[in-house]
Design a protein around this motif. Structure first.
Motif, PDB file in Angstrom:
ATOM      1  N   ALA A   1       0.795  -1.205   0.168  1.00  0.00           N
ATOM      2  CA  ALA A   1      -0.006   0.180  -0.050  1.00  0.00           C
ATOM      3  C   ALA A   1       0.856   1.179  -0.027  1.00  0.00           C
ATOM      4  O   ALA A   1       1.939   1.342   0.728  1.00  0.00           O
ATOM      5  CB  ALA A   1      -0.888  -0.058   1.356  1.00  0.00           C
TER       6      ALA A   1
ATOM      7  N   ASP B   1      -2.738   5.302  -0.562  1.00  0.00           N
ATOM      8  CA  ASP B   1      -3.691   4.237  -0.366  1.00  0.00           C
ATOM      9  C   ASP B   1      -4.222   4.470   1.232  1.00  0.00           C
ATOM     10  O   ASP B   1      -5.379   4.366   1.530  1.00  0.00           O
ATOM     11  CB  ASP B   1      -3.100   3.009  -0.559  1.00  0.00           C
TER      12      ASP B   1
ATOM     13  N   TYR C   1      -7.977   5.728   2.736  1.00  0.00           N
ATOM     14  CA  TYR C   1      -8.743   4.445   2.930  1.00  0.00           C
ATOM     15  C   TYR C   1      -9.955   4.669   3.628  1.00  0.00           C
ATOM     16  O   TYR C   1      -9.753   5.369   4.630  1.00  0.00           O
ATOM     17  CB  TYR C   1      -7.792   3.319   3.378  1.00  0.00           C
TER      18      TYR C   1
ATOM     19  N   ASP D   1      -3.299  -7.014  -3.472  1.00  0.00           N
ATOM     20  CA  ASP D   1      -2.693  -5.861  -2.885  1.00  0.00           C
ATOM     21  C   ASP D   1      -2.958  -5.579  -1.626  1.00  0.00           C
ATOM     22  O   ASP D   1      -4.062  -6.196  -1.094  1.00  0.00           O
ATOM     23  CB  ASP D   1      -3.050  -4.853  -3.778  1.00  0.00           C
TER      24      ASP D   1
ATOM     25  N   ASP E   1      -3.884  -3.441   0.142  1.00  0.00           N
ATOM     26  CA  ASP E   1      -4.363  -2.042   0.701  1.00  0.00           C
ATOM     27  C   ASP E   1      -5.683  -1.969   1.170  1.00  0.00           C
ATOM     28  O   ASP E   1      -6.595  -1.311   1.319  1.00  0.00           O
ATOM     29  CB  ASP E   1      -4.631  -1.120  -1.005  1.00  0.00           C
TER      30      ASP E   1
ATOM     31  N   TYR F   1      -8.590  -4.031   0.635  1.00  0.00           N
ATOM     32  CA  TYR F   1      -9.608  -4.125  -0.099  1.00  0.00           C
ATOM     33  C   TYR F   1     -10.356  -5.783  -0.621  1.00  0.00           C
ATOM     34  O   TYR F   1     -11.186  -5.856  -1.123  1.00  0.00           O
ATOM     35  CB  TYR F   1      -9.739  -3.316  -1.611  1.00  0.00           C
TER      36      TYR F   1
END
Length: 328
Positions: free
Chosen positions: A28, A32, A36, A93, A95, A97
């Motif tokens: 991330a 990001d 978020y 990833d 991040d 999600y």
């Protein structure tokens, strides 16, 4: 006395079903983290729609967005015993999600080698709902109590047939009963929850385990008899049911749904989840809807969830070591 019958049925458990690749997602960025969450979050559930885990995930996904500030969708991926869902999150990833919502099946699956990776390869974000499990027999069974069943099993090794899903949590619950009671109970791979209930109703198996809500429905219909809740404390939603521990058998295995992300998720994103979950735990509408499914919120933050996951993984491995000792 060691007890491990029905071990031959574990063949599929000796395969590595997980990990199509060893790749990992991108780290991330600062942007990001700062932004978020700014898009829909996918929660992967390695189970079919309608079961305990799927229901818990959907109740969470319905109520949590008001505290997290993003839409949440549930993605069901029961393929390969949950290995696909696990890999999709592990390699995603970092991040925040793509997340994984599951319970101790992650540990039992890894312990019997159905899953290549353990939860050490994920970030434990926190815990959500939990549901107690109950040993049940048919209402016309000769076993009135857990003692009745254990005493018969001691005198008649391998004659009590326990229906489970090999490699899953239900399998380990039966193995744990055998270890703690010093009996040899035949473990039969019956399949899904509905298959186990059908097998018990039809007399193909003598003993099974199911969630407390399911038990109460079958008790009310006159089909089942409860022998013990797999806990050290009575369930608040069914206080009339005795526990295994108060009957002298230390068989504790409540199902606890936990949320995981890919390894090395930023602390700032994990903290946002922890803060939102603390608010969710106080949400009356959420708790009422969860209670209707005979589940309740079990609040653990990331550090507590990590320790819990480690303890449950070690517990599953100890049982698996006993299981495999008879086939080495």
């Amino acid at each position: 006395m060691r007890k491990h019958v029905g071990v031959a049925a574990l063949g599929i458990g000796l395969l590595f079903l997980a990990a199509c690749s060893s790749s990992e997602g991108k780290q991330a960025t600062e942007a990001d983290i700062a932004n978020y969450p700014n898009k829909t979050i996918e929660i992967y559930v390695p189970a079919s729609p309608g079961g305990q885990t799927d229901t818990a995930a959907r109740v969470m996904a319905k109520h949590l967005p008001k505290y997290l500030g993003a839409n949440i969708v549930v993605v069901n991926q029961a393929t390969a015993g949950g290995a696909l869902a696990f890999e999709n999150v592990r390699s995603s990833d970092k991040d925040g999600y793509s997340l994984l919502f599951n319970h101790q099946a992650l540990h039992t699956g890894h312990a019997v080698r159905q899953l290549e990776y353990s939860t050490d390869e994920l970030t434990a974000i926190g815990t959500f709902s939990s549901v107690n499990q109950v040993f049940v027999v048919s209402a016309n069974s000769p076993y009135e109590t857990l003692d009745d069943l254990v005493n018969y099993a001691k005198e008649n090794p391998n004659e009590v047939i326990y229906g489970s899903q090999i490699g899953g949590t239900t399998h380990f619950m039966g193995e744990l009963l055998g270890i703690e009671s010093g009996t040899e109970i035949k473990i039969l791979d019956v399949g899904s929850e509905s298959d186990r209930m059908t097998g018990l109703l039809g007399g193909q198996i003598d003993l099974a385990v199911t969630g407390v809500g399911n038990v109460l429905n079958y008790i009310e219909s006159g089909d089942f008899r409860a022998l013990g809740v797999l806990s050290d404390e009575r369930d608040e939603l069914a206080p009339e049911l005795e526990t295994t521990v108060e009957q002298g058998y230390d068989v504790q295995f409540p199902i606890v749904h936990s949320l995981y992300g890919p390894k090395d998720m930023p602390d700032e994103i994990v903290q946002q989840w922890n803060d939102a979950t603390e608010q969710l735990a106080q949400d009356e509408d959420y708790n009422e809807e969860l209670e209707k499914t005979f589940q309740q919120h079990t609040l653990m933050n990331t550090e507590e969830a990590r320790l819990f996951s480690q303890e449950e993984m070690e517990k599953a491995q100890l049982i698996a070591d006993e299981l495999f000792s008879d086939i080495e």
